[in-house]
Design a protein around this motif. Sequence first.
Motif, short mmCIF file in Angstrom:
data_model
loop_
_atom_site.label_atom_id
_atom_site.label_comp_id
_atom_site.label_asym_id
_atom_site.label_seq_id
_atom_site.Cartn_x
_atom_site.Cartn_y
_atom_site.Cartn_z
N HIS A 73 0.73 -1.03 -0.07
CA HIS A 73 0.08 0.08 0.00
C HIS A 73 1.09 1.32 0.09
O HIS A 73 0.34 2.49 -0.07
N HIS A 74 2.10 1.26 0.11
CA HIS A 74 3.12 2.31 -0.03
C HIS A 74 2.77 3.27 -1.34
O HIS A 74 2.50 2.85 -2.26
N PRO A 75 2.71 4.49 -0.97
CA PRO A 75 2.45 5.56 -2.05
C PRO A 75 3.49 5.49 -3.32
O PRO A 75 3.08 5.99 -4.23
N ALA A 76 4.87 4.88 -2.92
CA ALA A 76 5.85 4.86 -3.96
C ALA A 76 5.17 4.00 -5.28
O ALA A 76 5.68 4.57 -6.34
N TRP A 77 4.35 2.95 -5.09
CA TRP A 77 4.06 2.19 -5.98
C TRP A 77 3.12 2.82 -6.90
O TRP A 77 3.03 2.61 -8.07
N ASP A 78 2.34 3.69 -6.37
CA ASP A 78 1.27 4.84 -7.27
C ASP A 78 1.88 5.52 -7.99
O ASP A 78 1.71 5.71 -9.15
N VAL A 79 3.12 5.96 -7.46
CA VAL A 79 3.92 7.12 -8.37
C VAL A 79 4.43 6.25 -9.65
O VAL A 79 4.56 6.98 -10.71
N LEU A 80 5.00 5.21 -9.39
CA LEU A 80 5.92 4.43 -10.38
C LEU A 80 4.69 4.16 -11.37
O LEU A 80 4.86 3.90 -12.46
N LYS A 81 3.66 3.46 -11.07
CA LYS A 81 2.36 3.16 -11.92
C LYS A 81 1.89 4.41 -12.78
O LYS A 81 2.02 4.12 -13.90
N ASP A 82 1.92 5.56 -12.09
CA ASP A 82 1.58 6.72 -13.00
C ASP A 82 2.46 7.15 -13.99
O ASP A 82 2.10 7.83 -15.00
N GLN A 83 3.69 6.70 -13.74
CA GLN A 83 4.63 7.17 -14.70
C GLN A 83 5.07 5.85 -15.61
O GLN A 83 6.09 6.16 -16.49
N GLY A 84 4.22 4.79 -15.59
CA GLY A 84 4.65 3.83 -16.20
C GLY A 84 5.86 2.84 -16.04
O GLY A 84 6.33 2.23 -17.03
N ILE A 85 6.17 3.02 -14.93
CA ILE A 85 7.17 2.07 -14.54
C ILE A 85 7.08 0.87 -14.17
O ILE A 85 6.15 0.88 -12.99
N ALA A 86 7.42 -0.34 -14.68
CA ALA A 86 7.00 -1.57 -14.18
C ALA A 86 7.68 -1.95 -13.19
O ALA A 86 8.79 -1.62 -12.64
N ALA A 87 6.88 -2.54 -12.08
CA ALA A 87 7.17 -2.73 -10.61
C ALA A 87 6.02 -3.83 -10.04
O ALA A 87 5.02 -3.81 -10.37
N GLN A 88 6.72 -4.82 -9.52
CA GLN A 88 6.08 -5.99 -8.79
C GLN A 88 5.81 -5.64 -7.16
O GLN A 88 7.11 -5.40 -6.70
N LEU A 89 4.81 -5.62 -6.89
CA LEU A 89 4.57 -5.32 -5.40
C LEU A 89 5.17 -6.04 -4.43
O LEU A 89 5.38 -5.74 -3.36
N ASP A 90 5.29 -7.40 -4.81
CA ASP A 90 5.98 -8.55 -4.01
C ASP A 90 7.40 -8.62 -4.28
O ASP A 90 8.03 -9.37 -3.76
N GLU A 91 7.81 -7.60 -5.00
CA GLU A 91 9.57 -7.80 -5.11
C GLU A 91 10.27 -6.50 -4.59
O GLU A 91 9.40 -5.53 -4.20
N ALA A 92 11.40 -6.39 -4.70
CA ALA A 92 12.12 -5.15 -4.01
C ALA A 92 12.08 -4.01 -4.93
O ALA A 92 12.05 -4.20 -6.22
N LEU A 93 12.27 -2.88 -4.40
CA LEU A 93 12.47 -1.94 -5.14
C LEU A 93 13.80 -1.28 -5.06
O LEU A 93 14.34 -1.00 -3.91
#
Length: 564
Positions: A73-93
């Motif tokens: 639920h961390h807001p960093a994931w939302d920022v990445l999604k808005d910018q089109g950056i691929a990221a898996q919530l269950d993996e390290a950033l």
Amino acid sequence: MILSLSIRNFVLIDRLDIDAGSGLTALTGETGAGKSIILDALSLALGAAADRSLIRAGADQASVAVEFDLPPHHPAWDVLKDQGIAAQLDEALTLKRVLRATGPARSFVNDQAVSAGLLAEIGELVVEIHGQHAASGLMRPSTHRRLLDQFAGNDALLAACAAAFSTFQEAEARRDQLETDQAQAIEAREWLEMAVEEISRLAPVAGEATELAGLRTRLMQSERVTEAVAEAETALEAASIETVLAKVSRAMERICRLPGFEASTDALPVAARTAAEAVERALIETREASACVSALERLIDHDTDALDAAEARLFALRALARKHVTEPELLPDLLVSLRGKLDLAEAGEDALLKARKDAARALAHWHQVAQTLTAARVSAARRLETVIAGELAPLKLGRATIRIAVEPLAEGEGGANGADRVEFEAETNAGSGFGPLRKIASGGELARFSLALKCALAEAGVAPTLIFDEVDQGVGGSVAAAIGERLVRLARARQVFAVTHSPQVAASAATQWLVEKDHDQGSGGTRVRGLDDSARQEEIARMLSGAEVTEEARAAAGRLLEDA
């Protein structure tokens, strides 16, 4: 939280890999060992300004990578999604920065190139650095309203305020558009009346132009079709194909009826029957072809009057469409639109008055919700001031006062977040006057103010990792112990790092890293190593006694660790 930090060719650091844990970690070491370099490297990976002078002498580039474990639920994931950056919530950033001796610095998120601005935006969400010179979120007035709202638990009020403001904006936009449309309609009333009358007189129907174009094409081709059908019928009659085939069929039938031919399987009888069948099929097909040609003639619609009428109607539709810069098929829609504008011009003030009342009601509702939010903020500000006051005295800041100013924004500056400006202000001595934290507090006080505010705000803020740089500068004894106790309290819910020269703070930590010169490197680099219980006691004893570690210092260090 931070999982690992990897540094390459950064100032004095050749190669450094650190695995981090949860809770409170103390970074200790002699002055000049490189503690500040590690923080500088971390800041670079979090989006700080790039400087080529940070590249280790003799290297062509430096790099810093930080790996984080963030909750879904961390807001960093939302920022990445808005910018089109691929990221898996269950993996390290992973955040990474590369400085090059030639060429611009490069920024990466999960090995995907990004702008330094995006890297900094993510960095602010995952790590807060508090220190004498670190511009943490607590030092920036732009974050104070959000922190106060989080302390107050104003989520429901904020949602209501945002919804009310959105409703007001929509009502205001409808009113503005209606005012504009009506003004334009009144100005163009004469033209609108003429256009509506002209289009109404023609009375276009949806799909009419397409249908007329098809009819016109068919009517224009009817004469050619008539000529071709007549030619086909003449040819069929002149060739007497049906008569010839009938004669051939009778001849074949006589052969097939000869004695012994009807059921014989010999080659000649079989060939005779095959020939008879073929002629019969040809006769049937000829008759069917003749019937089809005759039927085609009956379907021909060669109506000159109808063609003239279709052409006249189609040309009228197209001419009117060109005049109004539209397509013939869109004329019915245009008529509806123009009638609406004409109605608006002739409707007087009724519709506009209603739109204005709707906008005024929506604005009044937003004001009401915003005032409720303001009251909640003022109440929470007084409570928070009391909590902060309780944190200041143990940190040797008892003569200081924190004031949380909740002031109204200028008319028209309010919005989805209400109509308030919130700022934390400090007065370090009675009567000296309140001012911004950054300007009022000294270097050492600034770090302790950050600690006090962070403890008072508890769960406010989203960064899962907090770093305090020399928060204990200039204090010792009970104050240092109080600092350690507060850092431990913060570390119950977050990952906390403390760069410290205080043995009391170091002893409070769950983990201790020693930052030291690596004398195995010819250039005198920096290394970091975790300390076990025995090594921790020895390092804390050094912090207590200085260069020469005494048995008394070791005993005192042991007591500090036992009491922690």
